[in-house]
Design a protein around this motif. Structure first.
Motif, PDB file in Angstrom:
ATOM      1  N   SER A  68      62.459  40.759 100.377  1.00 55.19           N
ATOM      2  CA  SER A  68      62.119  42.292  99.254  1.00 55.19           C
ATOM      3  C   SER A  68      61.842  42.047  98.089  1.00 55.19           C
ATOM      4  O   SER A  68      60.613  42.687  96.883  1.00 55.19           O
ATOM      5  CB  SER A  68      62.538  43.864  99.618  1.00 55.19           C
ATOM      6  N   VAL A  71      58.843  39.741  97.724  1.00 53.46           N
ATOM      7  CA  VAL A  71      57.349  40.485  97.346  1.00 53.46           C
ATOM      8  C   VAL A  71      56.973  41.323  96.422  1.00 53.46           C
ATOM      9  O   VAL A  71      55.795  41.527  95.936  1.00 53.46           O
ATOM     10  CB  VAL A  71      57.371  41.336  98.797  1.00 53.46           C
ATOM     11  N   ALA A  72      58.293  41.795  96.101  1.00 53.08           N
ATOM     12  CA  ALA A  72      57.715  42.355  94.697  1.00 53.08           C
ATOM     13  C   ALA A  72      58.118  41.709  93.559  1.00 53.08           C
ATOM     14  O   ALA A  72      56.855  42.667  92.345  1.00 53.08           O
ATOM     15  CB  ALA A  72      59.368  42.938  94.116  1.00 53.08           C
ATOM     16  N   THR A  75      53.692  41.103  94.480  1.00 55.03           N
ATOM     17  CA  THR A  75      52.752  41.462  93.746  1.00 55.03           C
ATOM     18  C   THR A  75      53.377  42.540  92.705  1.00 55.03           C
ATOM     19  O   THR A  75      52.442  43.162  91.523  1.00 55.03           O
ATOM     20  CB  THR A  75      52.883  42.909  94.569  1.00 55.03           C
ATOM     21  N   ASN A  77      54.921  44.897  92.172  1.00 49.19           N
ATOM     22  CA  ASN A  77      54.001  46.515  92.400  1.00 49.19           C
ATOM     23  C   ASN A  77      55.538  47.615  91.827  1.00 49.19           C
ATOM     24  O   ASN A  77      56.939  47.052  92.013  1.00 49.19           O
ATOM     25  CB  ASN A  77      54.232  46.652  93.439  1.00 49.19           C
ATOM     26  N   HIS A  79      56.991  50.482  92.942  1.00 48.14           N
ATOM     27  CA  HIS A  79      56.873  50.561  93.681  1.00 48.14           C
ATOM     28  C   HIS A  79      58.532  49.936  94.913  1.00 48.14           C
ATOM     29  O   HIS A  79      59.878  50.358  94.845  1.00 48.14           O
ATOM     30  CB  HIS A  79      56.553  51.858  95.374  1.00 48.14           C
ATOM     31  N   CYS A  80      57.848  48.415  94.920  1.00 48.85           N
ATOM     32  CA  CYS A  80      58.566  47.530  95.600  1.00 48.85           C
ATOM     33  C   CYS A  80      59.614  46.986  94.190  1.00 48.85           C
ATOM     34  O   CYS A  80      61.188  46.945  94.920  1.00 48.85           O
ATOM     35  CB  CYS A  80      57.420  46.114  95.794  1.00 48.85           C
ATOM     36  N   CYS A  83      62.685  49.408  94.956  1.00 50.20           N
ATOM     37  CA  CYS A  83      63.217  49.809  95.838  1.00 50.20           C
ATOM     38  C   CYS A  83      64.166  48.690  95.659  1.00 50.20           C
ATOM     39  O   CYS A  83      65.469  48.554  95.967  1.00 50.20           O
ATOM     40  CB  CYS A  83      62.666  49.314  97.406  1.00 50.20           C
ATOM     41  N   TYR A  84      63.805  46.850  94.790  1.00 50.93           N
ATOM     42  CA  TYR A  84      64.792  46.545  94.964  1.00 50.93           C
ATOM     43  C   TYR A  84      65.783  45.973  93.922  1.00 50.93           C
ATOM     44  O   TYR A  84      67.203  45.311  94.690  1.00 50.93           O
ATOM     45  CB  TYR A  84      63.534  44.736  94.426  1.00 50.93           C
ATOM     46  N   LYS A 156      58.421  45.404  85.519  1.00 51.28           N
ATOM     47  CA  LYS A 156      58.397  47.072  86.199  1.00 51.28           C
ATOM     48  C   LYS A 156      57.780  47.940  84.328  1.00 51.28           C
ATOM     49  O   LYS A 156      57.027  48.393  84.793  1.00 51.28           O
ATOM     50  CB  LYS A 156      59.139  47.696  86.489  1.00 51.28           C
ATOM     51  N   GLN A 160      51.847  46.832  86.092  1.00 54.79           N
ATOM     52  CA  GLN A 160      50.878  45.507  87.587  1.00 54.79           C
ATOM     53  C   GLN A 160      49.395  45.165  87.238  1.00 54.79           C
ATOM     54  O   GLN A 160      48.917  45.244  86.302  1.00 54.79           O
ATOM     55  CB  GLN A 160      50.761  46.373  89.077  1.00 54.79           C
TER      56      GLN A 160
END
Length: 203
Positions: A68, A71-72, A75, A77, A79-80, A83-84, A156, A160
């Motif tokens: 994860s 992926v974060a 991207t 992103n 939200h990702c 969560c991470y 963050k 993005q």
């Protein structure tokens, strides 16, 4: 400039996150090796002890967190990344709780179930006999986890990267499209001159 900084942060986060992923992979391999020894020693007994399952489950969880994180980082992103950060923070809190229990509680071994295979005892003896090496490995893992949280926070905050415009186009405002595509053209009436010399509008 902003895109270059974001790209560097993404690369560093992937690098730091790979340390977490390798840790999870090592835990999975160690638990599979212990499971193989268990089945070989007890002739296929289908109930391995808690220690093997705990190690395997924790290793899988760490690998999923690392995936994860990759992926974060790719991207960026929000939200990702959130969560991470939550997953890594919970992992750090669990590790801190276990470490505090081991160092502050003299009877910490009683908090864990009995291990009939003796693998838990052999793991403890290995850590004690190689305490300096294990301490540095633990510090590297903890540092990687904390750095991953900090890098995710910075990424963050940067937001993005949509990649629609170059940095040189930031000073130019894109042309706006009209709200209604079909404009009503004004109707002009051509005036006609009458015989008496006055202007009359043809209706």
């Amino acid at each position: 400039m902003g895109r270059l900084v974001r790209s560097c942060l993404q690369s560093v986060l992937k690098l730091v996150n790979s340390v977490i992923g390798l840790t999870g992979l090592a835990m999975i391999l160690y638990s599979l090796w212990m499971m193989r020894v268990w089945y070989k020693q007890f002739n296929g007994d289908p109930t391995p002890p808690w220690f093997i399952y705990s190690f395997l489950g924790l290793g899988v969880s760490v690998c999923l967190i690392a995936f994860s994180g990759h992926v974060a980082a790719e991207t960026s992103n929000g939200h990702c990344l959130s969560c991470y950060m939550v997953f890594v923070f919970l992992l750090v809190m669990m590790e801190a709780a276990i470490t505090a229990d081991v160092f502050l509680n003299k009877y910490w071994e009683e908090d864990f179930p009995n291990d009939p295979t003796g693998r838990f005892d052999s793991f403890k003896n290995f850590v004690r006999s190689n305490f300096e090496m294990c301490k540095w490995i633990g510090l590297v893992i903890a540092t990687a986890q904390i750095l991953s949280i900090l890098l995710a926070i910075v990424l963050k905050a940067l937001g993005q990267d949509h990649g629609n415009f170059d940095d040189s186009d930031d000073d130019y405002t894109p042309a706006r499209l009209p709200l209604l595509r079909n404009h009503v053209q004004p109707y002009y009436v051509e005036p006609h001159l009458s015989f008496n010399g006055s202007w009359n509008v043809n209706k």
